[in-house]
Design a protein around this motif. Sequence first.
Motif, PDB file in Angstrom:
ATOM      1  N   GLU A 137      20.002  62.274  67.946  1.00 37.86           N
ATOM      2  CA  GLU A 137      19.341  64.101  69.181  1.00 37.86           C
ATOM      3  C   GLU A 137      17.918  62.865  68.914  1.00 37.86           C
ATOM      4  O   GLU A 137      18.130  63.317  70.686  1.00 37.86           O
ATOM      5  CB  GLU A 137      19.498  65.690  68.467  1.00 37.86           C
ATOM      6  CG  GLU A 137      19.108  66.325  69.609  1.00 37.86           C
ATOM      7  CD  GLU A 137      19.355  68.253  68.739  1.00 37.86           C
ATOM      8  OE1 GLU A 137      18.481  68.465  69.717  1.00 37.86           O
ATOM      9  OE2 GLU A 137      19.912  68.103  68.483  1.00 37.86           O
ATOM     10  N   TRP A 177      16.104  75.693  67.026  1.00 37.07           N
ATOM     11  CA  TRP A 177      17.188  74.637  67.424  1.00 37.07           C
ATOM     12  C   TRP A 177      18.453  75.576  68.114  1.00 37.07           C
ATOM     13  O   TRP A 177      19.463  75.262  68.677  1.00 37.07           O
ATOM     14  CB  TRP A 177      17.277  73.815  66.528  1.00 37.07           C
ATOM     15  CG  TRP A 177      17.613  72.600  66.446  1.00 37.07           C
ATOM     16  CD1 TRP A 177      18.341  71.634  66.973  1.00 37.07           C
ATOM     17  CD2 TRP A 177      19.226  72.068  65.389  1.00 37.07           C
ATOM     18  NE1 TRP A 177      19.105  70.956  66.453  1.00 37.07           N
ATOM     19  CE2 TRP A 177      19.931  71.468  66.104  1.00 37.07           C
ATOM     20  CE3 TRP A 177      19.695  73.588  64.610  1.00 37.07           C
ATOM     21  CZ2 TRP A 177      21.190  71.215  65.332  1.00 37.07           C
ATOM     22  CZ3 TRP A 177      20.714  73.184  63.690  1.00 37.07           C
ATOM     23  CH2 TRP A 177      21.802  71.924  64.354  1.00 37.07           C
ATOM     24  N   ARG A 216      26.257  68.496  72.605  1.00 40.11           N
ATOM     25  CA  ARG A 216      25.060  67.808  72.967  1.00 40.11           C
ATOM     26  C   ARG A 216      24.685  66.792  72.753  1.00 40.11           C
ATOM     27  O   ARG A 216      24.025  65.753  73.568  1.00 40.11           O
ATOM     28  CB  ARG A 216      24.089  68.741  72.313  1.00 40.11           C
ATOM     29  CG  ARG A 216      22.070  68.325  72.179  1.00 40.11           C
ATOM     30  CD  ARG A 216      21.819  68.928  71.778  1.00 40.11           C
ATOM     31  NE  ARG A 216      20.865  70.507  71.685  1.00 40.11           N
ATOM     32  CZ  ARG A 216      20.399  71.517  71.311  1.00 40.11           C
ATOM     33  NH1 ARG A 216      19.681  71.437  70.198  1.00 40.11           N
ATOM     34  NH2 ARG A 216      19.904  72.902  72.168  1.00 40.11           N
ATOM     35  N   ARG A 250      19.500  77.286  70.961  1.00 40.37           N
ATOM     36  CA  ARG A 250      19.193  76.219  71.565  1.00 40.37           C
ATOM     37  C   ARG A 250      21.149  75.844  71.679  1.00 40.37           C
ATOM     38  O   ARG A 250      21.110  75.210  72.731  1.00 40.37           O
ATOM     39  CB  ARG A 250      18.360  75.455  71.189  1.00 40.37           C
ATOM     40  CG  ARG A 250      16.744  75.352  71.857  1.00 40.37           C
ATOM     41  CD  ARG A 250      16.210  74.864  72.439  1.00 40.37           C
ATOM     42  NE  ARG A 250      15.879  74.142  71.292  1.00 40.37           N
ATOM     43  CZ  ARG A 250      15.219  73.399  69.793  1.00 40.37           C
ATOM     44  NH1 ARG A 250      14.283  74.785  70.326  1.00 40.37           N
ATOM     45  NH2 ARG A 250      15.175  72.804  69.251  1.00 40.37           N
ATOM     46  N   LEU A 251      21.092  75.802  70.855  1.00 39.28           N
ATOM     47  CA  LEU A 251      23.300  75.421  70.718  1.00 39.28           C
ATOM     48  C   LEU A 251      23.796  76.515  70.778  1.00 39.28           C
ATOM     49  O   LEU A 251      25.069  76.602  71.044  1.00 39.28           O
ATOM     50  CB  LEU A 251      23.051  74.536  68.952  1.00 39.28           C
ATOM     51  CG  LEU A 251      22.457  73.018  68.958  1.00 39.28           C
ATOM     52  CD1 LEU A 251      23.064  72.790  67.949  1.00 39.28           C
ATOM     53  CD2 LEU A 251      23.324  72.029  69.838  1.00 39.28           C
ATOM     54  N   GLN A 289      17.351  61.683  72.855  1.00 39.16           N
ATOM     55  CA  GLN A 289      16.409  62.658  74.192  1.00 39.16           C
ATOM     56  C   GLN A 289      14.982  61.309  73.993  1.00 39.16           C
ATOM     57  O   GLN A 289      14.467  62.152  75.928  1.00 39.16           O
ATOM     58  CB  GLN A 289      15.884  63.808  73.122  1.00 39.16           C
ATOM     59  CG  GLN A 289      16.717  65.050  72.847  1.00 39.16           C
ATOM     60  CD  GLN A 289      16.155  66.474  72.046  1.00 39.16           C
ATOM     61  OE1 GLN A 289      15.343  66.306  71.271  1.00 39.16           O
ATOM     62  NE2 GLN A 289      17.148  67.334  72.335  1.00 39.16           N
ATOM     63  N   TRP A 312      26.834  71.260  68.501  1.00 36.32           N
ATOM     64  CA  TRP A 312      25.782  70.187  68.239  1.00 36.32           C
ATOM     65  C   TRP A 312      27.138  68.417  68.883  1.00 36.32           C
ATOM     66  O   TRP A 312      25.940  67.554  69.186  1.00 36.32           O
ATOM     67  CB  TRP A 312      25.561  69.604  66.688  1.00 36.32           C
ATOM     68  CG  TRP A 312      24.353  69.115  66.429  1.00 36.32           C
ATOM     69  CD1 TRP A 312      23.730  68.882  67.599  1.00 36.32           C
ATOM     70  CD2 TRP A 312      24.304  68.809  65.046  1.00 36.32           C
ATOM     71  NE1 TRP A 312      22.699  68.236  66.559  1.00 36.32           N
ATOM     72  CE2 TRP A 312      22.638  68.063  65.081  1.00 36.32           C
ATOM     73  CE3 TRP A 312      24.561  69.285  64.097  1.00 36.32           C
ATOM     74  CZ2 TRP A 312      21.962  67.934  64.012  1.00 36.32           C
ATOM     75  CZ3 TRP A 312      23.810  68.646  62.931  1.00 36.32           C
ATOM     76  CH2 TRP A 312      22.614  68.088  62.699  1.00 36.32           C
ATOM     77  N   ALA A 323      26.528  65.165  75.756  1.00 40.01           N
ATOM     78  CA  ALA A 323      26.055  64.875  76.506  1.00 40.01           C
ATOM     79  C   ALA A 323      24.331  64.389  76.846  1.00 40.01           C
ATOM     80  O   ALA A 323      24.268  63.569  77.665  1.00 40.01           O
ATOM     81  CB  ALA A 323      25.304  65.987  77.200  1.00 40.01           C
ATOM     82  N   LEU A 324      23.877  63.684  75.186  1.00 41.09           N
ATOM     83  CA  LEU A 324      23.040  62.838  75.792  1.00 41.09           C
ATOM     84  C   LEU A 324      23.256  61.740  75.553  1.00 41.09           C
ATOM     85  O   LEU A 324      22.518  60.483  75.829  1.00 41.09           O
ATOM     86  CB  LEU A 324      22.308  63.052  74.500  1.00 41.09           C
ATOM     87  CG  LEU A 324      20.986  64.287  74.177  1.00 41.09           C
ATOM     88  CD1 LEU A 324      20.649  64.534  73.257  1.00 41.09           C
ATOM     89  CD2 LEU A 324      19.999  64.056  75.611  1.00 41.09           C
TER      90      LEU A 324
END
Length: 395
Positions: free
Chosen positions: A19, A86, A119, A89-90, A23, A116, A122-123
């Motif tokens: 992650e 964290w 996310r 945010r998920l 990012q 997770w 998506a990254l």
Amino acid sequence: MSVRASIIGGGPAGLMAAEVLAQAGAQVTVFDAKPSMGRKFLMAGKSGLNLTTDAPLERLLPRFYEAADRLEPMIADFDSKAIQAWAKRLQQPVFTGSSGRVFPEAMKASPLLRAWFARLDALGVRRVTRARWQGWDDAGALVFDPPQEAQFMQPDVTILALGGASWARLGSDGAWANMLKDRDVPVIPFGASNVGVSVDWSTHMQRHFGAPIKAVKWTVNGTHSRGEAVVSAHGLEGGGLYPLARHIDASTSLFVDLIPDMDAAQIAERLSKKRGKASLSNHLRKALRLSSVKIAMLQEWSRPVPQNAVALAALIKNLPVAHAGLRPMDQAISTHGGIAWNALDNGLMLKSMPGVFCAGEMVDWDAPTGGYLLTGCFATGRWAGQAAAQRLGLL
């Protein structure tokens, strides 16, 4: 030009490193030997995923024993408050129990893990399963079974997050240790941590298998742990015993205080009251409110049970546990040992292998249950990811 990062191990440390790197702008691929990632993470969440303990840094750090000083900057950077933020945010709200332990409101790992993965997807993080790492070839390229695409075999940075040596069926088999030893990386031998003790019970204990032993205190060599355990067919398991596992072997004396909130004199006074025709078991139950499993343990480990009130009180306060050492390492929740700290720089990069970082339980640190293990994995994964991103010039 994009930079590539290969992460080996799809547990919490590896996913956290992925992650951070994604990012920062790296092209990230995570490899795992199993058909799916996060298997031990999911197992940990079966009875309620304990993400961390809501406590300030000065209370968290001592729970990491000898590695506390080395871990301090990492946990300070991603402490219990940061872990909770964290998770939120998920879209995974959390709550704090009366003991300070933090859990997702869903009380399971699967919703958080799915969020997770979403996310990471998506990254642009690429996840590759059924790819068992085999080390490096003579040219320094990563080797997998089955072979993977060449572009991912010589990344700009590699992060190893392969876990310790327990629960091999979930992916943590410690096989990586020999690969690193072959490259002259010092590795401390593994030992079981957070594991129960073996007991050869007599047949009269069978009816108590599965029974909880509550409100007791365990002692090994002057080290105490207060918390419950469970009688199993093979011995004793539970959070009260787990912190002492690092001090126990087959020759170690283990004691249990069956009534830690009363001193021996108070117990003896109660036992001195006339019991009439009541059996000793009934007398113990009425005078001390001892549960049937505690009475059974007393009978199991003190034959014959003393009739004298003072002697019996002393035994209740310091009952020797007849054990045969720890349960097998593969049954442990975690292990101590792993990559020696002197093999790593301050960014968790191997000094002898520039560009190769390590995170999670494969590094030589230990912690009890209660969210501390996951806290350490999250923090070291994030730290290694940040250090790798800095090496790549992304931070």
